[in-house]
Design an enzyme around this catalytic site. Structure first.
Site: not given
Ligand code: FE
Ligand code: ZN
Length: 239
Positions: A54, A56, A58-59, A112, A131, A169
Site C-alpha cells: 500500500h 503509506h 513507511d512502506h 486500512h 498493514d 510491523h
Molecule cells: Fe505501516
Molecule cells: Zn499503513
C-alpha cells in the site's frame, strides 16, 4: 525461495524474497533504502522488483533510492498509480503476477487503505499482508470501511492454514495484550504469548505467524460478525 526479514525504521519490517538459484530478489515494502542496500550488497543479491502492499510512506520510503541504484521495477495496485510514485507494473485483484523467478497472486484487501493488496506466493504458501492482517491484530481503518476490512480479513482467513504470514510491523506483543483482555481463557493464545516473549527476549522477530495460529488466537479473525468486529476495532483504537 527464501525470505529474509529486514528491520526498518522504528517497528517496520521489509522482506526480501530470494530465488536461491540465482540470488534474484524482490523486496516487499522497503520503508527505507539503507538497511535493504546493506543486506543486498553483503549477500550479493540481485534486486529486481519492489512489491508495495500500500501507499503509506513507511512502506514505500525506500522506493526511489532503490530504483535509482538498482533499476528495479516497482509493482503496485492499479488504483494506487497516483499514490505510489513511479510504479512500473500495475496489478489487479485476483491477478497472478509472474516472471521467470517469481509468482504471486494479488489479493485486494481494502480497509486500512482503499488500494491495499496482499502478495500471496501460493507455491510456497507465503503471504505478505502489509498493514491489513498483523499477527494477533489488524490494521487501523484509515481509508476504507469496517465492512471492507472485515471482508478483507475473511478473504485472508480462507488461505491454507499453514500459510506463513509476514506483516508490516512488529506489533505482536501489544496486540497479544488486547486479545488476552477479551479472551482470557484462550489456551492457544497463552501458548503463543509465551513464544512471542521468548522470541523478543532473544531480539528475534515474532514473524512469520501462520493462518492457523491467527485463526486460533487473533481476536479480529475470531469475531463472529461485522458488529463484533467493529466494536473490537473501536476498542483497539483506544487501547
Ligand atoms: Fe505501516
Ligand atoms: Zn499503513
Amino acid at each position: 525461495m527464501k525470505v529474509e526479514i529486514i528491520k526498518c525504521l522504528q517497528d517496520n519490517y521489509s522482506y526480501l524474497i530470494i530465488n536461491e538459484k540465482n540470488q534474484n530478489a524482490c523486496v516487499i515494502d522497503p520503508s527505507e533504502a539503507k538497511p535493504i542496500i546493506d543486506f543486498v550488497e553483503k549477500k550479493n543479491i540481485n534486486l529486481k522488483f519492489i512489491l508495495n502492499t500500500h501507499h503509506h510512506y513507511d512502506h514505500i520510503g525506500g522506493n526511489n533510492e532503490l530504483k535509482k541504484k538498482y533499476g528495479v521495477k516497482i509493482v503496485g495496485f492499479i488504483n494506487d498509480k497516483d499514490k505510489i510514485p513511479k510504479i512500473d507494473i500495475f496489478v489487479e485483484n485476483n491477478q497472478t503476477w509472474m516472471n521467470e523467478d517469481f509468482q504471486a497472486k494479488i489479493i485486494h484487501i481494502p480497509g486500512h487503505t482503499l488500494g491495499h493488496i496482499c502478495f500471496y506466493f501460493s507455491k510456497d504458501k507465503i503471504a505478505f499482508t502489509g498493514d491489513t492482517l498483523f499477527s494477533l491484530g489488524c490494521g487501523r481503518i484509515f481509508e476504507g470501511t469496517y465492512e471492507q476490512m472485515f471482508a478483507s480479513l475473511n478473504k485472508l482467513k480462507k488461505l491454507p492454514i499453514d500459510t506463513k504470514i509476514y506483516c508490516g510491523h512488529e506489533y505482536t506483543l501489544k496486540n497479544s495484550m488486547f486479545c488476552l483482555q477479551y479472551e482470557k481463557n484462550n489456551k492457544n493464545l497463552e501458548k503463543k504469548i509465551f513464544e512471542i516473549k521468548d522470541k523478543l527476549k532473544n531480539n528475534l522477530p515474532t514473524l512469520p505467524s501462520t493462518i492457523g495460529e491467527e485463526l486460533a488466537c487473533n481476536i479480529f479473525l475470531r469475531a463472529k460478525n461485522l458488529e463484533d468486529f467493529s466494536k473490537l476495532r473501536d476498542l483497539k483504537d483506544n487501547f
